[in-house]
Design an enzyme around this catalytic site. Structure first.
Site, PDB file in Angstrom:
ATOM      1  N   ALA A 119       0.866  -1.184   0.000  1.00  0.00           N
ATOM      2  CA  ALA A 119       0.000   0.000   0.000  1.00  0.00           C
ATOM      3  C   ALA A 119       0.900   1.231   0.000  1.00  0.00           C
ATOM      4  CB  ALA A 119      -0.883  -0.019   1.230  1.00  0.00           C
TER       5      ALA A 119
ATOM      6  N   GLY B 174       0.505  -5.003   0.684  1.00  0.00           N
ATOM      7  CA  GLY B 174      -0.685  -5.081  -0.171  1.00  0.00           C
ATOM      8  C   GLY B 174      -0.396  -5.750  -1.503  1.00  0.00           C
TER       9      GLY B 174
ATOM     10  N   GLU C  74      -0.695  -9.363  -0.762  1.00  0.00           N
ATOM     11  CA  GLU C  74      -2.129  -9.647  -0.555  1.00  0.00           C
ATOM     12  C   GLU C  74      -2.880  -9.678  -1.886  1.00  0.00           C
ATOM     13  OE1 GLU C  74      -2.433  -6.419   2.297  1.00  0.00           O
ATOM     14  OE2 GLU C  74      -3.226  -7.818   3.764  1.00  0.00           O
TER      15      GLU C  74
ATOM     16  N   GLU D   7       4.402  -5.048   7.134  1.00  0.00           N
ATOM     17  CA  GLU D   7       3.639  -3.989   7.811  1.00  0.00           C
ATOM     18  C   GLU D   7       4.050  -3.789   9.257  1.00  0.00           C
ATOM     19  OE1 GLU D   7       2.323  -6.356   5.881  1.00  0.00           O
ATOM     20  OE2 GLU D   7       0.787  -5.495   4.572  1.00  0.00           O
TER      21      GLU D   7
HETATM   22  N1  COA Z   1       4.622   3.288  -0.510  1.00  0.00           N
HETATM   23  C1  COA Z   1       5.024   4.470  -1.030  1.00  0.00           C
HETATM   24  N2  COA Z   1       6.171   4.617  -1.717  1.00  0.00           N
HETATM   25  C2  COA Z   1       6.958   3.534  -1.867  1.00  0.00           C
HETATM   26  C3  COA Z   1       6.602   2.284  -1.359  1.00  0.00           C
HETATM   27  C4  COA Z   1       5.370   2.171  -0.659  1.00  0.00           C
HETATM   28  N3  COA Z   1       4.932   1.018  -0.156  1.00  0.00           N
HETATM   29  N4  COA Z   1       7.573   1.400  -1.648  1.00  0.00           N
HETATM   30  C5  COA Z   1       8.492   2.071  -2.348  1.00  0.00           C
HETATM   31  N5  COA Z   1       8.136   3.367  -2.463  1.00  0.00           N
HETATM   32  C6  COA Z   1       8.862   4.445  -3.148  1.00  0.00           C
HETATM   33  C7  COA Z   1      10.049   4.915  -2.325  1.00  0.00           C
HETATM   34  O1  COA Z   1       9.641   5.832  -1.332  1.00  0.00           O
HETATM   35  C8  COA Z   1      10.910   5.531  -3.391  1.00  0.00           C
HETATM   36  O2  COA Z   1      10.415   6.804  -3.709  1.00  0.00           O
HETATM   37  P1  COA Z   1      11.426   8.089  -3.744  1.00  0.00           P
HETATM   38  O3  COA Z   1      12.371   7.762  -4.862  1.00  0.00           O
HETATM   39  O4  COA Z   1      10.496   9.218  -4.044  1.00  0.00           O
HETATM   40  O5  COA Z   1      12.090   8.136  -2.415  1.00  0.00           O
HETATM   41  C9  COA Z   1      10.655   4.624  -4.615  1.00  0.00           C
HETATM   42  O6  COA Z   1       9.428   3.960  -4.349  1.00  0.00           O
HETATM   43  C10 COA Z   1      11.725   3.574  -4.809  1.00  0.00           C
HETATM   44  O7  COA Z   1      11.874   2.859  -3.585  1.00  0.00           O
HETATM   45  P2  COA Z   1      13.272   2.606  -2.855  1.00  0.00           P
HETATM   46  O8  COA Z   1      13.012   2.316  -1.425  1.00  0.00           O
HETATM   47  O9  COA Z   1      14.226   3.719  -3.168  1.00  0.00           O
HETATM   48  O10 COA Z   1      13.738   1.295  -3.645  1.00  0.00           O
HETATM   49  P3  COA Z   1      14.697   0.144  -3.106  1.00  0.00           P
HETATM   50  O11 COA Z   1      14.947  -0.742  -4.277  1.00  0.00           O
HETATM   51  O12 COA Z   1      15.881   0.708  -2.388  1.00  0.00           O
HETATM   52  O13 COA Z   1      13.844  -0.667  -1.996  1.00  0.00           O
HETATM   53  C11 COA Z   1      11.859  -1.774  -1.160  1.00  0.00           C
HETATM   54  C12 COA Z   1      12.690  -1.372  -2.387  1.00  0.00           C
HETATM   55  C13 COA Z   1      10.597  -2.444  -1.675  1.00  0.00           C
HETATM   56  C14 COA Z   1      12.653  -2.769  -0.298  1.00  0.00           C
HETATM   57  C15 COA Z   1      11.532  -0.509  -0.327  1.00  0.00           C
HETATM   58  O14 COA Z   1      11.018   0.487  -1.192  1.00  0.00           O
HETATM   59  C16 COA Z   1      10.494  -0.742   0.745  1.00  0.00           C
HETATM   60  O15 COA Z   1      10.807  -1.299   1.787  1.00  0.00           O
HETATM   61  N6  COA Z   1       9.227  -0.342   0.489  1.00  0.00           N
HETATM   62  C17 COA Z   1       8.162  -0.450   1.472  1.00  0.00           C
HETATM   63  C18 COA Z   1       7.670  -1.872   1.570  1.00  0.00           C
HETATM   64  C19 COA Z   1       6.563  -1.974   2.583  1.00  0.00           C
HETATM   65  O16 COA Z   1       6.756  -1.727   3.770  1.00  0.00           O
HETATM   66  N7  COA Z   1       5.365  -2.363   2.135  1.00  0.00           N
HETATM   67  C20 COA Z   1       4.217  -2.519   2.991  1.00  0.00           C
HETATM   68  C21 COA Z   1       3.409  -1.274   3.001  1.00  0.00           C
HETATM   69  S1  COA Z   1       1.975  -1.403   4.060  1.00  0.00           S
END
Ligand code: COA
Length: 257
Positions: free
Chosen positions: A66, A108, A111, A131
């Site tokens: 999400a 999400g 999911e 989460e």
């Molecule tokens: N919501 C909003 N933005 C998100 C996102 C999310 N769930 N997941 C990634 N992004 C955005 C990042 O903020 C970043 O944006 P920015 O360039 O404006 O800062 C962009 O997507 C790229 O993500 P980044 O973290 O730089 O890529 P990465 O390859 O280093 O890491 C992940 C990838 C997936 C490991 C990391 O983005 C992450 O942990 N995301 C959240 C996962 C999560 O907790 N999901 C559950 C949500 S309830």
């Protein structure tokens, strides 16, 4: 209809594809994207030319969850009033949906994949429910679907410690149907969807409905429901066509009636 956060295509006959398309946010599922996804799937579900749907993302991310930045500003009332599309996937859309998953399928995104009827994964796919790191828990069906799929102990570990599953592990635990190299998983998902789309839509819908009921009913009630769907299939023109074609050693020509 034009969309901002998804791409919609029909690459082969009978198959409708929805591609999540927010590359700048790794396909994070904001409310606008979820509304578009629901609209596109509903349109395919209502289109008689489509027999099966595929939901996919990019090679790097199916969906990274999400949209955290959007959720940051959302009040409890707003989240309560928001329709969580993937909670009820099984009964919203009557045609089968295949998730073609590559890269991150987190929160999400995981999911959403689990809400689909089958999952085809790339070797790079990673499934997880992180989460807990945000001080929340899965809210799109994860605590229920993942637990039913992998069992309590592993589900607890995934949701309480952010344990991630590789594509091969997901295959082993039964949340993925097939795993392919990154350059072929999408084509393989289309082939699988094409196979489903080539069958009687009446029989396909009745089957999807009956299998999904296995999660909702007692065994006795589920078997009763299966019987009713079985009888209904016997009332279809496609039942007559399928059995006649077998007896006459020819391919059936489905009427979807
Ligand atoms: N919501 C909003 N933005 C998100 C996102 C999310 N769930 N997941 C990634 N992004 C955005 C990042 O903020 C970043 O944006 P920015 O360039 O404006 O800062 C962009 O997507 C790229 O993500 P980044 O973290 O730089 O890529 P990465 O390859 O280093 O890491 C992940 C990838 C997936 C490991 C990391 O983005 C992450 O942990 N995301 C959240 C996962 C999560 O907790 N999901 C559950 C949500 S309830």
């Amino acid at each position: 209809m034009t969309y901002e956060h998804i791409l919609v295509e029909t690459p082969v006959e009978g198959v409708g594809v929805v591609r999540l398309n927010r590359p700048q946010a790794l396909n994070a599922l904001n409310n606008a994207l979820m509304r578009e996804l629901h609209a596109a799937l509903t349109a395919f579900d209502n289109d008689p030319a489509i027999g099966c749907m595929v939901v996919t993302g990019s090679d790097k991310a199916f969906a990274a969850g999400a949209d955290i930045k959007e959720m940051l500003g959302i009040s409890p009332t707003q989240i309560y009033m928001t329709d969580s599309v993937s909670e009820n996937f099984a009964f919203r859309y009557r045609k089968p949906i295949i998730a073609a998953v590559s890269g991150f399928a987190l929160g999400g995104g995981c999911e959403l994949a689990l809400a689909c009827d089958m999952v085809v994964a790339s070797e790079t796919a990673v499934f997880g429910q992180p989460e807990i790191n945000l001080g929340i828990l899965p809210g799109g069906g994860g605590t229920q679907r993942l637990t039913r799929a992998v069992g309590k102990a592993l589900a607890m570990e995934i949701m309480l410690t952010d344990r991630r599953l590789s594509a091969q592990e997901a295959l082993h635990y039964g949340i993925v149907n097939r795993v392919y190299p990154a350059d072929s998983y999408f084509d393989e998902a289309i082939k699988l969807a094409s196979k489903v789309a080539s069958l009687s839509q009446v029989a396909v819908r009745l089957t999807k409905d009956a299998v999904n009921q296995a999660f909702e009913t007692s065994l006795h009630e589920g078997i009763e429901l299966e019987k009713r769907n079985f009888w209904l299939a016997f009332a279809s023109e496609d039942k007559h066509e399928g059995m006649s074609a077998f007896a006459e050693k020819r391919k059936p020509v489905w009427k979807h009636k």
